[in-house]
Design an enzyme around this catalytic site. Structure first.
Site, PDB file in Angstrom:
ATOM      1  N   ASN A   1       0.817  -1.236   0.087  1.00 62.28           N
ATOM      2  CA  ASN A   1       0.139   0.026   0.123  1.00 62.28           C
ATOM      3  C   ASN A   1       0.924   1.303  -0.130  1.00 62.28           C
ATOM      4  OD1 ASN A   1       1.128  -0.053   2.586  1.00 62.28           O
ATOM      5  ND2 ASN A   1      -0.869   0.050   3.566  1.00 62.28           N
TER       6      ASN A   1
ATOM      7  N   LEU B   1       3.198   7.124  -4.055  1.00 60.78           N
ATOM      8  CA  LEU B   1       3.476   8.430  -4.224  1.00 60.78           C
ATOM      9  C   LEU B   1       2.177   9.059  -5.158  1.00 60.78           C
ATOM     10  CD1 LEU B   1       7.034   9.606  -5.483  1.00 60.78           C
ATOM     11  CD2 LEU B   1       5.004  11.036  -5.771  1.00 60.78           C
TER      12      LEU B   1
ATOM     13  N   HIS C   1       3.856   7.933   0.792  1.00 57.51           N
ATOM     14  CA  HIS C   1       3.734   6.928   2.001  1.00 57.51           C
ATOM     15  C   HIS C   1       4.738   5.792   1.704  1.00 57.51           C
ATOM     16  CE1 HIS C   1       0.974   3.479   3.390  1.00 57.51           C
ATOM     17  NE2 HIS C   1       1.570   4.142   4.575  1.00 57.51           N
TER      18      HIS C   1
ATOM     19  N   ASN D   1       3.480   3.776  12.515  1.00 54.53           N
ATOM     20  CA  ASN D   1       3.613   2.298  13.359  1.00 54.53           C
ATOM     21  C   ASN D   1       4.975   2.642  14.343  1.00 54.53           C
ATOM     22  OD1 ASN D   1       2.091   1.089  11.663  1.00 54.53           O
ATOM     23  ND2 ASN D   1       3.113   0.056  10.405  1.00 54.53           N
TER      24      ASN D   1
ATOM     25  N   MET E   1      -6.295   5.265  -4.366  1.00 52.49           N
ATOM     26  CA  MET E   1      -5.812   5.980  -5.445  1.00 52.49           C
ATOM     27  C   MET E   1      -7.008   6.341  -6.273  1.00 52.49           C
ATOM     28  SD  MET E   1      -4.442   2.706  -7.387  1.00 52.49           S
ATOM     29  CE  MET E   1      -5.369   1.311  -7.442  1.00 52.49           C
TER      30      MET E   1
ATOM     31  N   HIS F   1      -5.585   6.217  10.132  1.00 48.63           N
ATOM     32  CA  HIS F   1      -4.298   6.530   9.544  1.00 48.63           C
ATOM     33  C   HIS F   1      -4.547   6.349   7.959  1.00 48.63           C
ATOM     34  CE1 HIS F   1      -4.058   2.263   8.577  1.00 48.63           C
ATOM     35  NE2 HIS F   1      -2.744   2.359   8.000  1.00 48.63           N
TER      36      HIS F   1
END
Lengths: 483, 147
Positions: A203, A206, A238, A333, A384, A406
């Site tokens: 997952n 950019l 991410h 995390n 996306m 998150h």
């Protein structure tokens, strides 16, 4: 998830009582609308109840509105633990230590970007290593890696990969304290040394995004964050600590399992292996985990630097002239020592967040002065197809140890998603809708289809309803790179 | 040795990650099948991993479950540290009162992004619900991979 056996505390807060299973030290609280909580898989219920067994846990084990099942803690699981007599657990942090997300503002308008969108995405895909086997942007020998483990994003800025202001706009200044490279194995270094400055897969993404006037819900706070214009373009990144963090977690998980009998510890799931925080083993892991937190900060900083270079190349102006400014970088995390109010007094707690975001109100230590009136920016990465959100930390989230969601959270397993969607069809369908995708893996793209995730609008509504954070703006995708 | 195995992805254990069930007639088949399943999870075409060299993997752990954990961890480590995809060839597993030991010879292929199309990366093997069971002549294992 069946709601029988759960108590509804308020519109968006549900509680699993301590009588649910013998040995629970605290109740569990699940945040979400009824629809979201019903949509969570039963394993979430089991996993969050397991978290309640952790020695030293305070008040409640928490699950955020985007919660879904993982291993050990559910994704979206939170536990605040008294470090004086409680434990630290790698399973409460996850293998991808400091997986996190950052949002970069630009001064560009979508009308300026649209004509260059394909070349921009293609060039980013060439220059930001993504997917399995992607070579890192920098090669570090062990002594440079040791330095980077302590300095995090600061190492990048010291070596010309970014600006001082970037550090101020990163959680912990991009450089968390108490990182101890002597607690990191040669094996972890070997695994991570070629991956510094890589996006990864799964997952991680950019994404080029755009703000629409109708999607700016709090213009004052959005303005303070730098989301100021209809059509303004943003970049979201991410990624995490890559193989380095995975190896640190793997090694300490095994070490903790071995020594748990010595401390009289047992947990219902081996993935929740833990050690007293105030023990040699607990401190060792804390020192190594903080190294991985810093490597993840460094990783995202390097990727952002490369993004700036590519924008500069495509648009023929310096990143500064293009208005490329880091809004904020948040961790997902981690286990961090923070001061929280428990029953009227302030105490230091070790807050484990796995797939959850710290969301401090503006007056708390650690929030950049620039955001003291707005609250800490919270970046909720969506799919996306649908879009992502920016929220802000609020005082009301005290009971949740200032934690929020998150992402949007999965409603489908990866296998289910791959059965239902085809990467190629998904990519061409999105292109017709004006979203241009590059990916290292078409099956991986299918796993990340929008329908594999919860309705992010509903997730953030529940987040606000539960008093976890305030909705500020929604950003829509126009270009995406998947690892 | 006959390493006949089967594996399937199990739903209902984890939405974020991948739970694998592996079956075989011998404990070696479980280890062999787990290594092949790891490749099948990662690669669009597991047969695209064509070994060009050999690697020996020798491990000892307290029991067979932890041995399986360490074996998969080693394969994942070699993928990241040395860019290698490992295809098991010969495996022996010995268990006794003092623990469990693995001797594995694996073929190794260097990751080539033109030749190897990936579904997804595997970040780690987890301890979540990890088990190896023997019922009669049939062995089975459950492994959750973090992806």
């Amino acid at each position: 998830m069946n709601l029988d056996g759960m108590r509804r505390i308020s519109d968006c807060v549900y509680e699993i009582g301590m009588k649910h299973r013998k040995g629970m030290r605290v109740p569990a609280r699940i945040f979400g609308s009824e629809e979201l909580v019903r949509g969570m898989d039963d394993a979430v219920f089991e996993q969050i109840a397991n978290v309640c067994f952790l020695p030293g846990i305070q008040k409640y084990a928490l699950c955020m509105p985007d919660g879904h099942s993982g291993y050990g803690f559910p994704i979206g699981g939170v536990a605040a633990i008294d470090p004086s007599d409680g434990v630290i657990s790698p399973g409460g942090i996850g293998f991808d230590i400091n997986c996190g997300i950052r949002l970069v503002a630009t001064g560009l308008h979508i009308d300026e970007v649209r004509p260059h969108l394909k070349s921009l995405v293609n060039r980013l895909f060439q220059r930001v290593p993504a997917g399995v086997g992607g070579e890192g942007m920098v090669r570090l020998n062990r002594s440079s890696f040791d330095e980077a483990m302590v300095k995090g994003a600061r190492w990048a800025v010291d070596h010309g990969y970014g600006e001082r202001e970037d550090l101020e706009m990163t959680e912990d200044g991009g450089c968390i304290a108490d990182a101890d490279p002597s607690r990191v194995s040669a094996r972890a270094y070997e695994r991570g040394k070629n991956q510094v400055g890589t996006l990864g897969s799964g997952n991680h993404f950019l994404e080029i995004q755009v703000a629409k006037k109708e999607n700016i819900f709090d213009t004052r706070i959005a303005g303070e964050f730098g989301i100021v214009e209809d059509g303004q373009v943003f970049v979201m990144i991410h990624s995490g600590s890559r193989g380095f963090g995975h190896q640190v977690a793997t090694e300490y998980l095994q070490r903790f399992l071995k020594m748990m009998p010595k401390y009289g510890l047992s947990m219902p799931d081996r993935e929740l292996a833990c050690a007293p925080f105030d023990s040699a083993e607990g401190r060792d892991y804390f020192g190594a985990m903080n190294c991985a937190i810093n490597i993840a900060f460094l990783n995202r900083q390097l990727i952002m630097h490369r993004v700036r270079e590519v924008f500069s190349e495509i648009f023929g102006q310096s990143p500064a002239r293009l208005g490329m400014r880091l809004i904020y970088d948040v961790c997902h995390n981690t286990a961090k020592l923070e001061r929280h109010e428990i029953d009227g007094s302030f105490r230091e707690l070790l807050v484990h967040r796995k797939g959850a975001t710290r969301a401090f109100p503006g007056d708390m230590k650690g929030v950049p002065g620039k955001y003291s009136g707005a609250g800490q920016p919270v970046i909720i990465g969506g799919s996306m197809e649908i879009g992502s959100y920016v929220l802000a930390g609020i005082r009301e989230a005290r009971e949740a140890f200032y934690t929020t969601a998150h992402g949007s959270g999965r409603v489908m397993s990866r296998t289910q998603a791959r059965r239902l969607f085809r990467g190629n069809a998904l990519r061409s369908g999105l292109e017709e809708r004006g979203i241009y995708i590059q990916t290292a893996s078409l099956p991986g793209l299918a796993e990340e289809a929008g329908a594999a995730y919860k309705d992010i609008d509903e997730v953030v509504r529940a987040t606000e309803c539960a008093g976890l954070s305030k909705i500020v703006a929604k950003l829509l995708p126009v270009g995406n790179i998947k690892g | 040795m006959d390493y006949t195995y089967s594996f399937e992805i199990i739903e209902g254990i984890t939405r974020a990650d991948i739970a694998l069930s592996i079956r075989g007639q011998a404990i070696e088949s479980i280890f062999f099948g787990a290594a092949k399943a790891l490749l099948a999870v990662m690669l669009e075409d597991p047969e695209s991993a064509v070994p060009v060299e050999e690697r020996a993997i020798n491990l000892e752990r307290e029991n067979e479950e932890l041995l399986l954990f360490s074996f998969l961890d080693e394969l994942i480590f070699l993928k990241d540290a040395e860019n290698l995809l490992l295809v098991p060839r010969d495996i022996s597993v010995e268990t006794g009162a003092n623990g469990a030991a693995l001797r594995c010879v694996a073929g190794a292929d260097v990751i080539d992004r033109e030749r190897h199309r990936f579904n997804v990366d595997v970040k780690a093997v987890t301890m979540h619900r990890l088990e190896i069971r023997r019922v009669g002549e049939l062995w089975s294992a459950l492994v959750v991979l973090d992806v």
